[in-house]
Design a protein around this motif. Sequence first.
Motif, PDB file in Angstrom:
ATOM      1  N   UNK A  49      41.329  32.443   6.125  1.00 22.55           N
ATOM      2  CA  UNK A  49      40.734  33.761   5.925  1.00 22.55           C
ATOM      3  C   UNK A  49      40.362  34.447   7.235  1.00 22.55           C
ATOM      4  N   UNK A  50      40.537  33.749   8.353  1.00 23.34           N
ATOM      5  CA  UNK A  50      40.153  34.315   9.645  1.00 23.34           C
ATOM      6  C   UNK A  50      41.375  34.623  10.499  1.00 23.34           C
ATOM      7  N   UNK A  51      41.222  35.617  11.370  1.00 18.11           N
ATOM      8  CA  UNK A  51      42.263  35.964  12.324  1.00 18.11           C
ATOM      9  C   UNK A  51      42.206  34.955  13.462  1.00 18.11           C
ATOM     10  N   UNK A  52      43.190  34.072  13.522  1.00 16.42           N
ATOM     11  CA  UNK A  52      43.145  32.943  14.445  1.00 16.42           C
ATOM     12  C   UNK A  52      44.544  32.647  14.998  1.00 16.42           C
ATOM     13  N   UNK A  53      44.900  33.180  16.169  1.00 15.80           N
ATOM     14  CA  UNK A  53      46.232  32.947  16.750  1.00 15.80           C
ATOM     15  C   UNK A  53      46.557  31.483  16.989  1.00 15.80           C
ATOM     16  N   UNK A  54      45.525  30.619  17.044  1.00 19.58           N
ATOM     17  CA  UNK A  54      45.776  29.194  17.263  1.00 19.58           C
ATOM     18  C   UNK A  54      46.557  28.555  16.118  1.00 19.58           C
ATOM     19  N   UNK A  55      46.659  29.254  15.010  1.00 19.96           N
ATOM     20  CA  UNK A  55      47.481  28.750  13.908  1.00 19.96           C
ATOM     21  C   UNK A  55      48.930  28.541  14.341  1.00 19.96           C
ATOM     22  N   UNK A  56      49.342  29.277  15.389  1.00 20.04           N
ATOM     23  CA  UNK A  56      50.744  29.216  15.821  1.00 20.04           C
ATOM     24  C   UNK A  56      50.901  28.613  17.218  1.00 20.04           C
ATOM     25  N   UNK A  57      49.891  27.860  17.659  1.00 18.44           N
ATOM     26  CA  UNK A  57      49.945  27.219  18.973  1.00 18.44           C
ATOM     27  C   UNK A  57      49.700  25.722  18.824  1.00 18.44           C
TER      28      UNK A  57
END
Length: 362
Positions: free
Chosen positions: A275-283
């Motif tokens: 539910x959060x904006x988190x670019x680490x999802x793709x790192x």
Amino acid sequence: MRKLGLGKKGIEHRIKEEAQQLVETFAQANGQPLDPSLPITNSLCNVISLLTFGQRFSPEDEDFQKLVKAFDFVLKLVGTFSHILYELFPWLMEHLTGPHKKALSSVEIASLFAKKEIEKHKEYQTLHDPQDFIDFYLPEMEKTTNDPNSTYNEENLAHCIMEFFATGTETTATTLQWALLLMATHPDIQEKVHKEMEDVFGSSCLTYYQDHKKLPYTKAVIHEIQRSNYVFLCGIPRQTEKDVNMQGFHIPKGTLIVPDLHSVLLDPEQWETPEKFNPNHFLDMDGRFMAREEFLAFGAGDRVCVGEQLARVELFIFFTSLLRAFTFQLPAGVKELSLVPALGITTHPQPYKLCAIPRCST
């Protein structure tokens, strides 16, 4: 689409020109609050215009603005109560006033615009050097003139053009609107994107095909924008062409299937903070970009979005061009902007304004 340069470097030059035009439009605001939605839509409409008509239009062109506004109105109406009533009771709604009447008028405006451009191309047809979609389509019409079952005709060509504009503009424009809103509300992430670009390229120009892999954090941010703020309420409806048995369920041939892509893009079993904006999802742990099977923003399978490659190039070029040129901030006195989407056929942001502050290095 491939003949028009999709998937090749040739189309990137045209997209970069439109991105630069958008940068110049934002610069004219001199750091004062601006609504980015119309300039973004104009720029993306012109990308489709280049592919479809072989030319771009000035934002001051009255006919072009009528086209942009027509599509904007129709797309905002789709999925509303008025639209549902029209689909259920078209015979009744024909006799009643309401927004559906304006929508029908808007569709006619778009159709007439397309047919006008088709006539221009027929008059100045370039058979040996096709430059755009209409140029490639017209010879196919001529080849099948005597085929009663052919679907190549001017009416279908006009519909194809209208679908190009509707689907090729709205989705990417909405994603970019979310992008700027999220950057303004997450200044730390915005600065990390800018720093990565400066560290890797300095003042050099960026290109998608050569450079997007060199910017893992920026690439992760773009993917996370698409994941966290998926632009459709649901996936595009499909129809089964044969009986299917899936996980104990029998789905008969001819069944309309509406995929719920949110169930994957926001799945708590797949994403650390769905539910959060988190670019680490793709790192990964080393900061390298990590492709995710669960990232289905463009659908999947044989019916994956036909414009996926175009959208990827557009998002990268427009996003990086804007973030290299400006720092996006909330207007003075505004503490926060709403992240609750306005619902329609797409889930676009609530109307907002922000300040595009030119960077000293620009």
